[in-house]
Design a protein around this motif. Structure first.
Motif, PDB file in Angstrom:
ATOM      1  N   PHE A  87       0.818  -1.210   0.000  1.00 22.29           N
ATOM      2  CA  PHE A  87       0.000   0.000   0.000  1.00 22.29           C
ATOM      3  C   PHE A  87       0.850   1.258   0.000  1.00 22.29           C
ATOM      4  O   PHE A  87       0.377   2.350   0.333  1.00 22.29           O
ATOM      5  CB  PHE A  87      -0.965  -0.011   1.182  1.00 22.29           C
ATOM      6  N   ARG A 266      -9.741  -6.060  -2.195  1.00 19.85           N
ATOM      7  CA  ARG A 266      -9.967  -5.793  -0.770  1.00 19.85           C
ATOM      8  C   ARG A 266     -10.706  -6.991  -0.174  1.00 19.85           C
ATOM      9  O   ARG A 266     -11.790  -7.355  -0.625  1.00 19.85           O
ATOM     10  CB  ARG A 266     -10.804  -4.525  -0.595  1.00 19.85           C
ATOM     11  N   ALA A 345      -8.473   2.465  -3.117  1.00 20.80           N
ATOM     12  CA  ALA A 345      -7.071   2.103  -3.335  1.00 20.80           C
ATOM     13  C   ALA A 345      -6.971   0.936  -4.303  1.00 20.80           C
ATOM     14  O   ALA A 345      -6.135   0.937  -5.222  1.00 20.80           O
ATOM     15  CB  ALA A 345      -6.399   1.758  -2.008  1.00 20.80           C
ATOM     16  N   TYR A 346      -7.810  -0.066  -4.130  1.00 19.08           N
ATOM     17  CA  TYR A 346      -7.759  -1.236  -5.012  1.00 19.08           C
ATOM     18  C   TYR A 346      -8.203  -0.895  -6.433  1.00 19.08           C
ATOM     19  O   TYR A 346      -7.667  -1.426  -7.400  1.00 19.08           O
ATOM     20  CB  TYR A 346      -8.603  -2.377  -4.433  1.00 19.08           C
ATOM     21  N   HIS A 348      -7.654   1.868  -7.983  1.00 18.77           N
ATOM     22  CA  HIS A 348      -6.466   2.491  -8.574  1.00 18.77           C
ATOM     23  C   HIS A 348      -5.406   1.439  -8.883  1.00 18.77           C
ATOM     24  O   HIS A 348      -4.837   1.414  -9.991  1.00 18.77           O
ATOM     25  CB  HIS A 348      -5.904   3.529  -7.588  1.00 18.77           C
ATOM     26  N   MET A 349      -5.134   0.562  -7.934  1.00 18.44           N
ATOM     27  CA  MET A 349      -4.077  -0.446  -8.089  1.00 18.44           C
ATOM     28  C   MET A 349      -4.386  -1.399  -9.238  1.00 18.44           C
ATOM     29  O   MET A 349      -3.510  -1.704 -10.065  1.00 18.44           O
ATOM     30  CB  MET A 349      -3.909  -1.221  -6.784  1.00 18.44           C
ATOM     31  N   SER A 428       0.986  -0.011  -6.173  1.00 19.10           N
ATOM     32  CA  SER A 428       0.456   0.504  -4.912  1.00 19.10           C
ATOM     33  C   SER A 428      -0.504   1.653  -5.168  1.00 19.10           C
ATOM     34  O   SER A 428      -0.590   2.170  -6.301  1.00 19.10           O
ATOM     35  CB  SER A 428       1.614   0.998  -4.039  1.00 19.10           C
ATOM     36  N   PRO A 429      -1.222   2.110  -4.141  1.00 20.64           N
ATOM     37  CA  PRO A 429      -2.075   3.293  -4.326  1.00 20.64           C
ATOM     38  C   PRO A 429      -1.283   4.541  -4.702  1.00 20.64           C
ATOM     39  O   PRO A 429      -1.847   5.495  -5.264  1.00 20.64           O
ATOM     40  CB  PRO A 429      -2.729   3.468  -2.945  1.00 20.64           C
TER      41      PRO A 429
END
Length: 452
Positions: A87, A266, A345-346, A348-349, A428-429
């Motif tokens: 992360f 996630r 975040a996920y 984006h990743m 990562s984010p």
């Protein structure tokens, strides 16, 4: 040979890149020499010598998706501590949580006020009601194995050839030339025959798993949902569901180790694919890079754990270490679960990881190489096979350490970091499209150099 690149061309490229590395990194060279007076090889952990470099690269700073070395090179980091910093390095919410928590105490062998919140977050994100905290995923896997043996009264565990389960003695087995379970070659200091209580079978072969479970003496099947210790092997359609059904029929417990496959989504691979394991292990990035791991389990398992615990004599159970679940871990874990390991975040990743896989694949195709890219969520890996890998043995046959090393060192000298084994990448984010472009461009240049 799994690739069409002549060995002498690989050797020439390696020689040139090693010299370039020496020229680029005089400060790291000096620091390595100084450290080597007390740390063998100049590193505090011998794994840190496995980068294929003439001497270790010293880190000055790691932030977001970038690492700055002691010589001032700012590198796009797609290794991310081999998932420990998945992360990003030093995520803001985690740094803030550690900064606020540290003055209040680091460890006390008692739960902190964060315990209830962390438990609720873990249950919600990973869909299992009960949890325990450890220092590492290795510790978590050892605890799960011990609990499974205690609950079932059985001694054996089943693992798959090419699996990754950390520093866990029971899992250091493979399939020998005679088709039988044997100790992995290269294992140091092994005094007992692990094949007496561990069974190793090929991944993606449900008949092999059924045969191993048929004796009714296997306490636990411990598996990654996709193998990551070799070149990456994805499960065949329906395989994990069939494996779970086989475990239920045999009275064997199932543990899904998400140490690396937490990159999927996630909640990990198990939640994303509707698996229902008895145990789930999550390590590496669960506390934003601070040493921590967890293992979760079902209501039924918790009841059976209480039952066997009530029957044993008082004294040490063999499960747990003093620092596990300490105050600082829980503060960092809460910040990670609440503010870092988010759906956004996920999103984006996973989007940027698709760009990584597409870009690497395009370069491979442009040079007509019989390779491919295997992707699992935020994780993408260059595979020296034109077709997806089927099991650990297939993965072993594709590995060329010199070729992987040449590509890895070439990228490192162009300020791009990937893992020093299998050339795996993580997004990562904090990773940006510019980082991705830098990786793809450097990889294309590496293939150009290898093509002659």
């Amino acid at each position: 040979m799994p690739h069409p690149v002549p060995n002498d061309r690989i050797e020439r490229l390696l020689a040139a890149e090693r010299q370039l590395y020496r020229d680029r990194n005089p400060v790291s060279a000096g620091l390595a020499e100084k450290a080597s007076r007390h740390f063998p090889g100049g590193v505090p952990l011998h794994w840190m010598k496995d980068w294929g470099t003439p001497f270790p690269l010293a880190v000055k700073r790691a932030a977001g998706a970038e690492v700055t070395d002691a010589d001032g090179h700012v590198m796009a980091d797609f290794c991310l501590g081999d998932t420990g910093a998945m992360f990003g390095h030093a995520p803001g919410p985690v740094v803030d949580a550690i900064t606020a928590a540290a003055p209040r105490g680091l460890t006390a062998m008692m739960p902190s006020e964060d315990a209830g919140a962390v438990g609720a977050l873990l249950a919600d994100i990973f869909a299992l009601p009960f949890w325990q905290v450890t220092q590492t995923a290795s510790d978590a896997n050892r605890a799960v194995i011990r609990w499974a043996r205690a609950i079932t009264g059985r001694a054996k565990i089943l693992v798959f050839q090419g699996c990754y389960h950390g520093q866990v003695d029971d899992t250091f087995v493979t399939i020998g030339a005679d088709g039988q379970t044997t100790v992995r070659p290269g294992l140091l200091g092994q005094a007992v025959d692990l094949a007496a209580t561990s069974v190793c079978v090929p991944f993606n072969d449900i008949d092999a798993a059924l045969a191993a479970l048929a004796g009714g003496d296997v306490a636990l099947v411990l598996t990654e949902p996709a193998l990551t210790n070799t070149a990456m092997v994805l499960p065949k359609e329906g395989y994990l569901d069939a494996l779970a059904a086989a475990c239920r029929a045999a009275g064997t417990l199932l543990c899904i180790d998400e140490t690396h496959t937490i990159s999927t989504a996630r909640g990990g691979y198990a939640k994303a694919h509707g698996l229902a394991p008895d145990f789930l292990v999550v390590g590496k990035p669960i506390a934003g890079g601070l040493p921590a791991a967890v293992f979760g389990f079902t209501d039924a398992i918790e009841a059976r754990m209480r039952a066997v615990d009530a029957e044993r004599p008082a004294g040490y159970s063999g499960i747990g270490t003093t620092l596990s679940g300490n105050m600082l871990q829980l503060a960092a874990m809460r910040a990670t679960l609440e503010a870092v390991m988010t759906e956004a975040a996920y999103v984006h990743m996973l989007a940027l990881s698709t760009e990584v896989a597409d870009g690497l694949s395009a370069s491979i195709a442009a040079y007509g190489l019989p390779w491919s890219v295997t992707r699992l969520g935020a994780r993408a890996e260059i595979v020296h096979s034109p077709t997806p890998l089927t099991d650990g043995a297939h993965a072993y046959r594709t590995v060329d350490h010199d070729l992987e090393g040449a590509i890895h060192l070439f990228l490192l000298n162009r300020d791009v970091i990937v893992t020093p084994f299998h050339n795996m990448t993580l997004v990562s984010p904090a990773t940006t499209p510019d980082h991705v472009a830098r990786l793809v461009t450097a990889f294309d240049q590496a293939l150009d150099a290898l093509s002659g």
